[in-house]
Scaffold this active site. Structure first.
Site, short mmCIF file in Angstrom:
data_model
loop_
_atom_site.label_atom_id
_atom_site.label_comp_id
_atom_site.label_asym_id
_atom_site.label_seq_id
_atom_site.Cartn_x
_atom_site.Cartn_y
_atom_site.Cartn_z
N TYR A 181 115.30 81.63 66.76
CA TYR A 181 115.86 82.22 67.97
C TYR A 181 115.09 83.50 68.33
CZ TYR A 181 119.04 85.11 70.73
OH TYR A 181 119.56 85.94 71.69
N LYS A 213 112.54 84.58 71.66
CA LYS A 213 112.66 85.76 72.52
C LYS A 213 111.35 86.57 72.51
CE LYS A 213 116.92 85.28 73.92
NZ LYS A 213 117.28 85.12 75.33
N SER A 243 116.45 90.35 72.85
CA SER A 243 117.42 90.54 71.77
C SER A 243 116.83 91.40 70.67
CB SER A 243 117.75 89.15 71.23
OG SER A 243 118.30 89.25 69.93
N1 LIG Z 1 125.66 87.70 72.86
C1 LIG Z 1 124.81 88.54 72.27
O1 LIG Z 1 125.19 89.36 71.41
C2 LIG Z 1 123.35 88.54 72.66
C3 LIG Z 1 122.49 89.43 72.01
C4 LIG Z 1 121.15 89.45 72.37
C5 LIG Z 1 120.69 88.62 73.38
N2 LIG Z 1 121.54 87.74 73.98
C6 LIG Z 1 121.01 86.88 75.04
O2 LIG Z 1 121.79 87.03 76.22
C7 LIG Z 1 121.80 85.82 76.96
C8 LIG Z 1 123.24 85.43 77.25
O3 LIG Z 1 123.92 85.27 76.02
P1 LIG Z 1 125.47 84.88 75.97
O4 LIG Z 1 126.02 85.46 74.72
O5 LIG Z 1 126.10 85.17 77.27
O6 LIG Z 1 125.34 83.30 75.75
P2 LIG Z 1 126.10 82.10 76.50
O7 LIG Z 1 125.77 80.87 75.70
O8 LIG Z 1 127.52 82.42 76.74
O9 LIG Z 1 125.35 82.05 77.90
C9 LIG Z 1 124.17 81.34 78.13
C10 LIG Z 1 124.32 80.55 79.40
O10 LIG Z 1 123.09 79.89 79.69
C11 LIG Z 1 123.36 78.53 80.05
N3 LIG Z 1 122.15 77.76 79.70
C12 LIG Z 1 121.60 77.60 78.47
N4 LIG Z 1 120.49 76.84 78.56
C13 LIG Z 1 120.33 76.53 79.87
C14 LIG Z 1 119.36 75.78 80.61
N5 LIG Z 1 118.34 75.15 79.99
N6 LIG Z 1 119.50 75.67 81.95
C15 LIG Z 1 120.53 76.27 82.58
N7 LIG Z 1 121.48 76.99 81.95
C16 LIG Z 1 121.38 77.12 80.60
C17 LIG Z 1 124.61 78.17 79.27
O11 LIG Z 1 125.34 77.10 79.83
C18 LIG Z 1 125.40 79.47 79.30
O12 LIG Z 1 126.24 79.56 80.42
C19 LIG Z 1 121.03 84.81 76.13
O13 LIG Z 1 119.70 84.76 76.61
C20 LIG Z 1 121.07 85.40 74.74
O14 LIG Z 1 119.97 84.98 73.98
C21 LIG Z 1 122.86 87.68 73.64
#
Ligand SMILES: NC(=O)c1ccc[n+]([C@@H]2O[C@H](COP(=O)([O-])OP(=O)(O)OC[C@H]3O[C@@H](n4cnc5c(N)ncnc54)[C@H](O)[C@@H]3O)[C@@H](O)[C@H]2O)c1
Length: 332
Positions: free
Chosen positions: A145, A149, A121
């Site tokens: 957070y 990362k 991120s």
């Molecule tokens: N959305 C953004 O703008 C953004 C930006 C930078 C990085 N990210 C990263 O991208 C990834 C996905 O983000 P997102 O927005 O789709 O979030 P999200 O919460 O929709 O997806 C995360 C998924 O991981 C699952 N999960 C969490 N902890 C878990 C565990 N211990 N075991 C099994 N499953 C688990 C959740 O149930 C969920 O389905 C994350 O790692 C997030 O940090 C997102």
């Protein structure tokens, strides 16, 4: 291309971004397997392949899945990712994100699975001087957070130094928009991202949109961010996988468009695209928000081979809006 025979395990594949990547992998002929604990994800968002409901904190469960499936590579999305939550509950974030990742890496090593694409991120950068982050900018996260990362990137770099393990960390900027075919989008009731919240305000699902901070040193006083469409981000994952499968070395890439929009510019675009006015409430700054954060994309454009299709704020907002309208119909 060896792509069609490649099996990919997607952790967090039931989440917002993971579900778009599962769909893209499946539609391109990859074999795809999803592992998700459904803490913030949705089973119905997984459109392709086998699904395992399992938690990365349960190492035995990961062992069973990886032992049985023997994937060629892992895409690791599973994480808790709400910045203010991480400030309030740091230990939950360190436990889930860090320990979950270490468990996953240990099991991958046990079974000889040695390629991983990691969801990093832009929050690893914290505050960058001119607002533009290159992959070489110093990592100075300003919330738990972001620290999780940055720590996970360090863990992977250390591991890659002494084993055959190879990884690509994709540092996403602000992911927004929805599947242009209307099948997927952000579903989380607790979503905190601007485009989602603004389209929910336009859809009257929330009473108003709060704007956190109007006194930042930016042209209109609100934060500047680099918004990338989730489907372009999904393509970046396939490109990163192809890069590793072709023998590429472990590396880190920014994924954004390299251009910033202010919160107020996004709000205006949402009002224009939806044709709806909604109430906007300026409130104080939120802890952990840098004033401006935009990707320097020179490196990813040079080395990752994929085409951006949705690099347009209007398209981002329109796909998010179509999705929000559909979600309300589904939930009515
Ligand atoms: N959305 C953004 O703008 C953004 C930006 C930078 C990085 N990210 C990263 O991208 C990834 C996905 O983000 P997102 O927005 O789709 O979030 P999200 O919460 O929709 O997806 C995360 C998924 O991981 C699952 N999960 C969490 N902890 C878990 C565990 N211990 N075991 C099994 N499953 C688990 C959740 O149930 C969920 O389905 C994350 O790692 C997030 O940090 C997102």
């Amino acid at each position: 291309m060896p792509e069609t025979m490649t099996k990919v395990l997607v952790t967090g594949g039931a989440g917002y971004i993971g579900s778009h990547v599962v769909k893209l992998l499946g539609s391109r002929g990859y074999e795809v397997v999803t592992l998700d604990n459904l803490s913030t994800g949705f089973r119905q968002a997984v459109k392709y392949g086998r699904f395992y409901q399992a938690d990365l904190l349960d190492k035995e469960a990961i062992r069973e899945i990886i032992g049985k499936e023997q994937p060629d590579a892992v895409m690791h999305f599973a994480a808790l990712s709400i910045v203010p939550d991480s400030v309030a509950k740091p230990l939950s974030y360190y436990r889930n994100n860090l320990l979950g990742t270490v468990n996953l890496l240990e099991v991958m090593l046990e079974f000889g699975v040695d390629k991983l694409i990691f969801s990093s991120s832009a929050s690893v950068y914290g505050i960058v001087e001119d607002g533009f982050a290159t992959e070489d900018s110093r990592l100075l996260p300003i919330n738990p957070y972001g620290h999780t990362k940055a720590m996970m990137e360090q863990v992977m770099a250390d591991l890659a130094r002494v084993t055959a393990f190879k990884y690509i960390a994709l540092r996403y900027f602000n992911v927004a928009g929805a599947d242009p075919e209307g099948e997927l989008g952000e579903r989380k009731p607790a979503a905190t991202h601007l485009v989602t919240l603004a389209t929910r305000a336009a859809a009257r699902k929330i009473p108003r949109l709060e704007v956190y901070g109007t006194d930042y040193p930016t042209p209109d006083g609100t934060c500047l961010r680099d918004y990338i469409h989730v489907s372009d981000l999904a393509e970046a994952h396939l490109a990163a996988l192809a890069y590793l499968l072709a023998g590429g070395e472990s590396d880190v890439f920014n994924v954004g468009y390299g251009r910033g929009y202010s919160v107020l510019e996004v709000v205006e675009k949402v009002k224009q695209v939806t044709g709806r006015d909604f109430s906007v409430l300026p409130t104080g700054r939120r802890p952990g928000d840098p004033p401006a954060l935009v990707a320097d994309v020179t490196k990813s454009r040079a080395l990752l081979n994929f085409t951006l299709k949705y690099d347009n704020l209007e398209t981002i907002v329109r796909t998010a809006w179509e999705w929000e309208k559909k979600l309300s119909v589904e939930t009515m």
